[in-house]
Design a protein around this motif. Structure first.
Motif, PDB file in Angstrom:
ATOM      1  N   LEU A  11      43.223   3.385  46.430  1.00  0.00           N
ATOM      2  CA  LEU A  11      44.377   3.187  47.848  1.00  0.00           C
ATOM      3  C   LEU A  11      44.529   2.619  48.623  1.00  0.00           C
ATOM      4  N   GLY A  12      46.141   1.621  47.273  1.00  0.00           N
ATOM      5  CA  GLY A  12      45.980   0.640  48.290  1.00  0.00           C
ATOM      6  C   GLY A  12      45.281  -1.269  47.611  1.00  0.00           C
ATOM      7  N   LEU A  13      45.945  -2.071  47.482  1.00  0.00           N
ATOM      8  CA  LEU A  13      44.748  -2.686  46.224  1.00  0.00           C
ATOM      9  C   LEU A  13      45.908  -4.627  46.792  1.00  0.00           C
ATOM     10  N   ASN A  14      44.293  -5.106  47.721  1.00  0.00           N
ATOM     11  CA  ASN A  14      45.551  -6.892  48.442  1.00  0.00           C
ATOM     12  C   ASN A  14      44.534  -7.754  47.381  1.00  0.00           C
ATOM     13  N   ILE A  15      45.405  -8.890  46.749  1.00  0.00           N
ATOM     14  CA  ILE A  15      44.192  -9.425  46.294  1.00  0.00           C
ATOM     15  C   ILE A  15      43.887 -10.915  47.076  1.00  0.00           C
ATOM     16  N   ILE A  16      43.418 -10.589  48.581  1.00  0.00           N
ATOM     17  CA  ILE A  16      43.359 -11.885  49.267  1.00  0.00           C
ATOM     18  C   ILE A  16      42.680 -13.040  48.758  1.00  0.00           C
ATOM     19  N   ALA A  17      42.462 -14.032  48.595  1.00  0.00           N
ATOM     20  CA  ALA A  17      42.016 -15.015  48.488  1.00  0.00           C
ATOM     21  C   ALA A  17      41.251 -15.098  46.816  1.00  0.00           C
ATOM     22  N   LYS A  18      41.343 -16.415  46.317  1.00  0.00           N
ATOM     23  CA  LYS A  18      40.803 -16.708  44.884  1.00  0.00           C
ATOM     24  C   LYS A  18      38.841 -17.500  45.664  1.00  0.00           C
ATOM     25  N   ARG A  19      38.263 -17.094  45.061  1.00  0.00           N
ATOM     26  CA  ARG A  19      36.474 -17.372  45.665  1.00  0.00           C
ATOM     27  C   ARG A  19      36.480 -18.902  44.687  1.00  0.00           C
ATOM     28  N   PRO A  20      35.127 -19.380  45.445  1.00  0.00           N
ATOM     29  CA  PRO A  20      34.554 -20.354  44.691  1.00  0.00           C
ATOM     30  C   PRO A  20      34.569 -19.949  43.383  1.00  0.00           C
ATOM     31  N   ASP A  21      33.360 -19.084  42.963  1.00  0.00           N
ATOM     32  CA  ASP A  21      32.830 -18.429  42.420  1.00  0.00           C
ATOM     33  C   ASP A  21      33.507 -17.937  41.426  1.00  0.00           C
ATOM     34  N   GLY A  22      35.024 -18.018  41.276  1.00  0.00           N
ATOM     35  CA  GLY A  22      36.225 -17.844  40.367  1.00  0.00           C
ATOM     36  C   GLY A  22      36.957 -16.269  40.899  1.00  0.00           C
ATOM     37  N   PHE A  23      36.178 -15.431  41.472  1.00  0.00           N
ATOM     38  CA  PHE A  23      35.928 -14.015  41.351  1.00  0.00           C
ATOM     39  C   PHE A  23      37.106 -14.384  42.317  1.00  0.00           C
ATOM     40  N   HIS A  24      37.910 -12.802  42.555  1.00  0.00           N
ATOM     41  CA  HIS A  24      38.608 -12.940  43.958  1.00  0.00           C
ATOM     42  C   HIS A  24      38.513 -11.548  44.981  1.00  0.00           C
ATOM     43  N   ASN A  25      38.713 -12.782  46.194  1.00  0.00           N
ATOM     44  CA  ASN A  25      38.230 -11.139  47.346  1.00  0.00           C
ATOM     45  C   ASN A  25      39.423 -10.174  47.516  1.00  0.00           C
ATOM     46  N   ILE A  26      38.798  -8.763  47.640  1.00  0.00           N
ATOM     47  CA  ILE A  26      40.147  -7.801  47.359  1.00  0.00           C
ATOM     48  C   ILE A  26      40.149  -7.226  48.700  1.00  0.00           C
ATOM     49  N   GLU A  27      41.331  -6.032  49.207  1.00  0.00           N
ATOM     50  CA  GLU A  27      40.713  -5.179  49.668  1.00  0.00           C
ATOM     51  C   GLU A  27      41.003  -3.924  48.982  1.00  0.00           C
ATOM     52  N   SER A  28      40.579  -2.715  49.340  1.00  0.00           N
ATOM     53  CA  SER A  28      41.431  -1.674  48.465  1.00  0.00           C
ATOM     54  C   SER A  28      40.250   0.032  49.658  1.00  0.00           C
ATOM     55  N   CYS A  29      41.126   0.737  48.911  1.00  0.00           N
ATOM     56  CA  CYS A  29      40.093   2.107  49.402  1.00  0.00           C
ATOM     57  C   CYS A  29      39.704   2.816  47.406  1.00  0.00           C
ATOM     58  N   PHE A  30      38.658   2.530  47.813  1.00  0.00           N
ATOM     59  CA  PHE A  30      38.183   3.425  46.497  1.00  0.00           C
ATOM     60  C   PHE A  30      37.409   4.987  46.988  1.00  0.00           C
ATOM     61  N   TYR A  31      38.610   5.622  45.978  1.00  0.00           N
ATOM     62  CA  TYR A  31      37.984   7.136  46.322  1.00  0.00           C
ATOM     63  C   TYR A  31      37.894   8.113  44.935  1.00  0.00           C
ATOM     64  N   PRO A  32      36.925   9.061  45.362  1.00  0.00           N
ATOM     65  CA  PRO A  32      36.125   9.299  43.686  1.00  0.00           C
ATOM     66  C   PRO A  32      37.379  10.311  43.614  1.00  0.00           C
ATOM     67  N   VAL A  33      37.371  10.239  42.514  1.00  0.00           N
ATOM     68  CA  VAL A  33      38.033  11.446  41.520  1.00  0.00           C
ATOM     69  C   VAL A  33      37.489  12.030  40.421  1.00  0.00           C
ATOM     70  N   GLY A  34      37.636  13.645  40.255  1.00  0.00           N
ATOM     71  CA  GLY A  34      36.474  14.155  39.063  1.00  0.00           C
ATOM     72  C   GLY A  34      36.610  13.883  38.174  1.00  0.00           C
ATOM     73  N   TRP A  35      37.682  13.338  36.750  1.00  0.00           N
ATOM     74  CA  TRP A  35      37.538  12.339  35.371  1.00  0.00           C
ATOM     75  C   TRP A  35      35.962  11.933  35.501  1.00  0.00           C
ATOM     76  N   THR A  36      35.458  12.820  34.224  1.00  0.00           N
ATOM     77  CA  THR A  36      34.264  12.812  33.857  1.00  0.00           C
ATOM     78  C   THR A  36      34.136  12.589  32.787  1.00  0.00           C
ATOM     79  N   ASP A  37      32.462  10.668  32.773  1.00  0.00           N
ATOM     80  CA  ASP A  37      31.688  10.848  31.098  1.00  0.00           C
ATOM     81  C   ASP A  37      30.347  12.504  31.487  1.00  0.00           C
ATOM     82  N   VAL A  38      30.076  11.578  30.212  1.00  0.00           N
ATOM     83  CA  VAL A  38      28.891  13.121  30.113  1.00  0.00           C
ATOM     84  C   VAL A  38      27.764  11.356  29.675  1.00  0.00           C
TER      85      VAL A  38
END
Length: 269
Positions: A11-38
């Motif tokens: 629910l929303g996804l903002n890319i805030i900054a590039k990190r020194p380790d090569g990753f990015h800082n983000i902000e988001s809301c994660f919400y679970p959904v019932g599509w599943t693996d087994v």
């Protein structure tokens, strides 16, 4: 023993900054959904991993379920098991299916072998697997930040709504998704936007990956437009992948709107 790893939407996804380790800082809301693996785990004479369903690219040794077992086996001298993963959640689709598989494997090992790990301990193991894996340990809505592996509580309840997820079977890799992204602080914080009535989210709640991915894959934008045309109160691409979801006030069958080769899941949130 069998468990059913779920997926998640952003629910929303903002890319805030590039990190020194090569990753990015983000902000988001994660919400679970019932599509599943087994995911099935049984005792075995020697460790084994097999998968069916959607073909998983790469060597099985790199699968997060295998890595989860290896991490815990090293610390707890676990006996061998046979793991069977039936893959249903699309891959490279922004739904976190692979991350869920690894995290649910940690939880399953903890249960089967009575390791008595706390939630925090399982989350630490999950963070070693990948940025969003730790979310699936508790698997409840959270505001996430950092690499997507740090959380705080958020009051978002969509239980009265229905969701349709549409995946055009386009695999979008992380490098492709981040190409052309310019990190920046958002004008409005996701937590503030999610406190508004859901009818207002369309005005403010964005996924920073959409701009470039929609330009490269106009068909993905068309999925979002179609979901809105057919009554979604909010629609968005999830994560950095190709899946688009629509949230509806009432149960809505969208299968007829999309080609047969698309993968769809519909259900209650």
């Amino acid at each position: 023993m069998v468990v059913f790893p779920t997926c998640k939407i952003n629910l929303g996804l903002n890319i805030i900054a590039k990190r020194p380790d090569g990753f990015h800082n983000i902000e988001s809301c994660f919400y679970p959904v019932g599509w599943t693996d087994v995911l099935e785990m049984v005792p075995a004479e020697s460790f084994a991993f097999a998968s069916t369903g959607i073909p998983i690219p790469g060597d099985a040794a790199g699968n997060l379920c295998v890595k989860a077992y290896q991490f815990l086996q090293k610390d707890f001298s676990l006996p061998p098991v046979s793991i069977h993963l039936h893959k249903v959640i699309p891959i490279g689709a922004g739904l976190g299916g692979g991350s869920a598989d690894g995290a649910f494997c940690i939880k399953l090992l903890n249960q089967v072998f009575a390791l008595n790990l706390t939630v925090a301990q399982m989350q630490e193991y999950a963070r070693r697997l990948g940025s969003d894996c730790a979310f699936f340990i508790e698997n409840t809505p959270v505001f996430c930040y950092g690499k997507g592996d740090q959380f705080r509580d958020i009051q978002v309840d969509l239980s009265k709504y229905y969701i349709a997820l549409v995946n055009p079977q386009i695999h979008i890799g992380t490098a492709e998704a981040y190409a052309g992204i310019t990190p920046a602080e958002p004008e409005r914080k996701i937590e503030e936007i999610l406190a508004l009535p859901i009818e207002r989210w369309k005005e403010y709640l964005i996924n920073d990956f959409e701009k470039n991915i929609f330009a490269n894959y106009p068909g993905i934008r068309q999925i979002k437009d179609s979901l809105y045309t057919h009554g979604a109160v909010y629609a968005s691409m999830s994560g950095s992948g190709s899946t688009v979801y629509g949230i509806f006030e009432k149960e809505t069958d969208v299968k007829s709107l999309f080609p047969e080769h698309y993968q769809l899941w519909q259900g209650k949130l």
